[in-house]
Design a protein around this motif. Structure first.
Motif, PDB file in Angstrom:
ATOM      1  N   ALA A  22       0.838  -1.200   0.000  1.00  0.00           N
ATOM      2  CA  ALA A  22       0.000   0.000   0.000  1.00  0.00           C
ATOM      3  C   ALA A  22       0.872   1.249   0.000  1.00  0.00           C
ATOM      4  CB  ALA A  22      -0.920   0.003   1.219  1.00  0.00           C
ATOM      5  N   ASP A  23       0.403   2.270  -0.669  1.00  0.00           N
ATOM      6  CA  ASP A  23       1.090   3.556  -0.693  1.00  0.00           C
ATOM      7  C   ASP A  23       0.703   4.319   0.567  1.00  0.00           C
ATOM      8  OD1 ASP A  23       2.286   5.966  -1.203  1.00  0.00           O
ATOM      9  OD2 ASP A  23       0.999   6.489  -2.892  1.00  0.00           O
ATOM     10  N   VAL A  24       1.562   4.265   1.562  1.00  0.00           N
ATOM     11  CA  VAL A  24       1.287   4.892   2.852  1.00  0.00           C
ATOM     12  C   VAL A  24       2.220   6.080   3.089  1.00  0.00           C
ATOM     13  CG1 VAL A  24       0.326   2.800   3.877  1.00  0.00           C
ATOM     14  CG2 VAL A  24       2.770   3.245   4.061  1.00  0.00           C
ATOM     15  N   ASN A  25       2.759   6.607   2.017  1.00  0.00           N
ATOM     16  CA  ASN A  25       3.665   7.741   2.118  1.00  0.00           C
ATOM     17  C   ASN A  25       2.984   8.899   2.852  1.00  0.00           C
ATOM     18  OD1 ASN A  25       6.003   9.245   1.680  1.00  0.00           O
ATOM     19  ND2 ASN A  25       5.149  10.169  -0.168  1.00  0.00           N
ATOM     20  N   GLY A  26       3.573   9.328   3.926  1.00  0.00           N
ATOM     21  CA  GLY A  26       3.041  10.447   4.697  1.00  0.00           C
ATOM     22  C   GLY A  26       2.099  10.078   5.829  1.00  0.00           C
ATOM     23  N   TRP A  27       1.644   8.826   5.877  1.00  0.00           N
ATOM     24  CA  TRP A  27       0.704   8.449   6.929  1.00  0.00           C
ATOM     25  C   TRP A  27       1.292   8.592   8.330  1.00  0.00           C
ATOM     26  CZ3 TRP A  27      -2.843   3.754   5.473  1.00  0.00           C
ATOM     27  CH2 TRP A  27      -3.520   4.039   4.285  1.00  0.00           C
ATOM     28  N   PRO A  28       2.529   8.131   8.588  1.00  0.00           N
ATOM     29  CA  PRO A  28       3.070   8.314   9.938  1.00  0.00           C
ATOM     30  C   PRO A  28       3.120   9.784  10.360  1.00  0.00           C
ATOM     31  CG  PRO A  28       4.355   6.677   8.769  1.00  0.00           C
ATOM     32  CD  PRO A  28       3.425   7.304   7.763  1.00  0.00           C
ATOM     33  N   ALA A  29       3.471  10.644   9.440  1.00  0.00           N
ATOM     34  CA  ALA A  29       3.516  12.081   9.761  1.00  0.00           C
ATOM     35  C   ALA A  29       2.123  12.609  10.081  1.00  0.00           C
ATOM     36  CB  ALA A  29       4.131  12.860   8.597  1.00  0.00           C
ATOM     37  N   GLU A  30       1.107  12.120   9.369  1.00  0.00           N
ATOM     38  CA  GLU A  30      -0.269  12.553   9.633  1.00  0.00           C
ATOM     39  C   GLU A  30      -0.753  12.080  10.999  1.00  0.00           C
ATOM     40  OE1 GLU A  30      -2.125  14.733   7.901  1.00  0.00           O
ATOM     41  OE2 GLU A  30      -0.321  14.960   6.678  1.00  0.00           O
ATOM     42  N   ILE A  31      -0.364  10.866  11.382  1.00  0.00           N
ATOM     43  CA  ILE A  31      -0.728  10.359  12.716  1.00  0.00           C
ATOM     44  C   ILE A  31      -0.070  11.219  13.789  1.00  0.00           C
ATOM     45  CG2 ILE A  31      -0.463   8.419  14.318  1.00  0.00           C
ATOM     46  CD1 ILE A  31      -0.746   6.577  11.827  1.00  0.00           C
ATOM     47  N   THR A  32       1.194  11.558  13.579  1.00  0.00           N
ATOM     48  CA  THR A  32       1.916  12.405  14.538  1.00  0.00           C
ATOM     49  C   THR A  32       1.282  13.791  14.614  1.00  0.00           C
ATOM     50  OG1 THR A  32       3.956  11.180  14.156  1.00  0.00           O
ATOM     51  CG2 THR A  32       4.173  13.379  15.101  1.00  0.00           C
ATOM     52  N   LYS A  33       0.936  14.358  13.455  1.00  0.00           N
ATOM     53  CA  LYS A  33       0.285  15.674  13.430  1.00  0.00           C
ATOM     54  C   LYS A  33      -1.055  15.643  14.162  1.00  0.00           C
ATOM     55  CE  LYS A  33       0.755  17.064   9.069  1.00  0.00           C
ATOM     56  NZ  LYS A  33       0.434  17.750   7.813  1.00  0.00           N
ATOM     57  N   ALA A  34      -1.828  14.594  13.949  1.00  0.00           N
ATOM     58  CA  ALA A  34      -3.122  14.467  14.627  1.00  0.00           C
ATOM     59  C   ALA A  34      -2.928  14.417  16.137  1.00  0.00           C
ATOM     60  CB  ALA A  34      -3.850  13.223  14.144  1.00  0.00           C
ATOM     61  N   ALA A  35      -1.902  13.695  16.590  1.00  0.00           N
ATOM     62  CA  ALA A  35      -1.615  13.606  18.024  1.00  0.00           C
ATOM     63  C   ALA A  35      -1.240  14.977  18.583  1.00  0.00           C
ATOM     64  CB  ALA A  35      -0.501  12.603  18.280  1.00  0.00           C
ATOM     65  N   GLU A  36      -0.413  15.716  17.852  1.00  0.00           N
ATOM     66  CA  GLU A  36       0.000  17.043  18.308  1.00  0.00           C
ATOM     67  C   GLU A  36      -1.189  17.996  18.387  1.00  0.00           C
ATOM     68  OE1 GLU A  36       3.064  18.009  15.509  1.00  0.00           O
ATOM     69  OE2 GLU A  36       4.550  16.745  16.522  1.00  0.00           O
ATOM     70  N   TYR A  37      -2.064  17.969  17.380  1.00  0.00           N
ATOM     71  CA  TYR A  37      -3.260  18.815  17.404  1.00  0.00           C
ATOM     72  C   TYR A  37      -4.164  18.448  18.572  1.00  0.00           C
ATOM     73  CZ  TYR A  37      -2.338  20.887  12.809  1.00  0.00           C
ATOM     74  OH  TYR A  37      -1.796  21.564  11.759  1.00  0.00           O
ATOM     75  N   ALA A  38      -4.360  17.155  18.783  1.00  0.00           N
ATOM     76  CA  ALA A  38      -5.213  16.707  19.884  1.00  0.00           C
ATOM     77  C   ALA A  38      -4.642  17.152  21.227  1.00  0.00           C
ATOM     78  CB  ALA A  38      -5.376  15.195  19.848  1.00  0.00           C
ATOM     79  N   GLU A  39      -3.324  17.113  21.365  1.00  0.00           N
ATOM     80  CA  GLU A  39      -2.698  17.562  22.611  1.00  0.00           C
ATOM     81  C   GLU A  39      -2.909  19.051  22.824  1.00  0.00           C
ATOM     82  OE1 GLU A  39       1.306  16.161  22.141  1.00  0.00           O
ATOM     83  OE2 GLU A  39       0.707  14.072  22.420  1.00  0.00           O
ATOM     84  N   ARG A  40      -2.785  19.843  21.750  1.00  0.00           N
ATOM     85  CA  ARG A  40      -3.010  21.293  21.873  1.00  0.00           C
ATOM     86  C   ARG A  40      -4.468  21.608  22.186  1.00  0.00           C
ATOM     87  NH1 ARG A  40      -0.378  24.430  16.950  1.00  0.00           N
ATOM     88  NH2 ARG A  40      -1.283  22.687  15.853  1.00  0.00           N
ATOM     89  N   ILE A  41      -5.382  20.919  21.508  1.00  0.00           N
ATOM     90  CA  ILE A  41      -6.809  21.140  21.763  1.00  0.00           C
ATOM     91  C   ILE A  41      -7.147  20.765  23.201  1.00  0.00           C
ATOM     92  CG2 ILE A  41      -9.134  20.313  21.204  1.00  0.00           C
ATOM     93  CD1 ILE A  41      -8.080  20.012  18.274  1.00  0.00           C
ATOM     94  N   SER A  42      -6.653  19.623  23.651  1.00  0.00           N
ATOM     95  CA  SER A  42      -6.918  19.170  25.023  1.00  0.00           C
ATOM     96  C   SER A  42      -6.376  20.152  26.042  1.00  0.00           C
ATOM     97  CB  SER A  42      -6.305  17.789  25.263  1.00  0.00           C
ATOM     98  OG  SER A  42      -6.881  16.841  24.416  1.00  0.00           O
ATOM     99  N   ALA A  43      -5.173  20.640  25.815  1.00  0.00           N
ATOM    100  CA  ALA A  43      -4.568  21.594  26.751  1.00  0.00           C
ATOM    101  C   ALA A  43      -5.377  22.891  26.803  1.00  0.00           C
ATOM    102  CB  ALA A  43      -3.120  21.880  26.353  1.00  0.00           C
ATOM    103  N   SER A  44      -5.822  23.377  25.652  1.00  0.00           N
ATOM    104  CA  SER A  44      -6.603  24.617  25.615  1.00  0.00           C
ATOM    105  C   SER A  44      -7.953  24.442  26.300  1.00  0.00           C
ATOM    106  CB  SER A  44      -6.826  25.069  24.174  1.00  0.00           C
ATOM    107  OG  SER A  44      -5.613  25.443  23.582  1.00  0.00           O
ATOM    108  N   LEU A  45      -8.638  23.346  25.988  1.00  0.00           N
ATOM    109  CA  LEU A  45      -9.933  23.097  26.619  1.00  0.00           C
ATOM    110  C   LEU A  45      -9.789  22.876  28.123  1.00  0.00           C
ATOM    111  CD1 LEU A  45     -11.632  20.831  23.939  1.00  0.00           C
ATOM    112  CD2 LEU A  45     -12.237  23.186  24.519  1.00  0.00           C
ATOM    113  N   ALA A  46      -8.753  22.170  28.535  1.00  0.00           N
ATOM    114  CA  ALA A  46      -8.531  21.937  29.974  1.00  0.00           C
ATOM    115  C   ALA A  46      -8.256  23.254  30.688  1.00  0.00           C
ATOM    116  CB  ALA A  46      -7.380  20.960  30.174  1.00  0.00           C
ATOM    117  N   ARG A  47      -7.492  24.112  30.043  1.00  0.00           N
ATOM    118  CA  ARG A  47      -7.186  25.415  30.642  1.00  0.00           C
ATOM    119  C   ARG A  47      -8.459  26.254  30.776  1.00  0.00           C
ATOM    120  NH1 ARG A  47      -4.121  27.563  26.802  1.00  0.00           N
ATOM    121  NH2 ARG A  47      -5.933  28.622  25.965  1.00  0.00           N
ATOM    122  N   ASP A  48      -9.288  26.267  29.729  1.00  0.00           N
ATOM    123  CA  ASP A  48     -10.468  27.127  29.730  1.00  0.00           C
ATOM    124  C   ASP A  48     -11.658  26.538  30.484  1.00  0.00           C
ATOM    125  OD1 ASP A  48      -9.001  28.873  28.183  1.00  0.00           O
ATOM    126  OD2 ASP A  48      -9.957  28.288  26.299  1.00  0.00           O
TER     127      ASP A  48
END
Length: 94
Positions: free
Chosen positions: A28-54
């Motif tokens: 399968a052509d999975v080029n870029g998938w690991p980076a997308e998983i990492t990006k999703a994790a980083e976004y989720a961490e930022r969203i969680s931190a902002s919501l927890a703060r507010d």
């Protein structure tokens, strides 16, 4: 229980292993998938931190948890229900 979203810390390794399996075993052509998983994790961490703060002081959470972890779990629970796909290629759940 841990939701099955691919970007959760508990599931991220399994998601990466699955991507490698798709590439190595099925070609399968999975080029870029690991980076997308990492990006999703980083976004989720930022969203969680902002919501927890507010809103963290207003959320009732289980004993032994904090608002950040509860929000991360909730986001992962919702994301794990997302599907995408087509009639031709089938569906992918991340």
């Amino acid at each position: 229980s841990e939701p099955s979203c691919g970007y959760s810390s508990a599931m991220r390794g399994k998601a990466m292993d699955t991507v490698a399996l798709l590439r190595d075993r099925f070609g399968a052509d999975v080029n870029g998938w690991p980076a997308e998983i990492t990006k999703a994790a980083e976004y989720a961490e930022r969203i969680s931190a902002s919501l927890a703060r507010d809103y963290g002081n207003y959320i009732k959470i289980p004993q032994g948890w904090n608002s950040y972890n509860a929000i991360q779990w909730s986001l992962c629970q919702v994301a794990s229900r997302a599907t995408g796909g087509s009639k031709i290629y089938g569906s992918l759940r991340l």
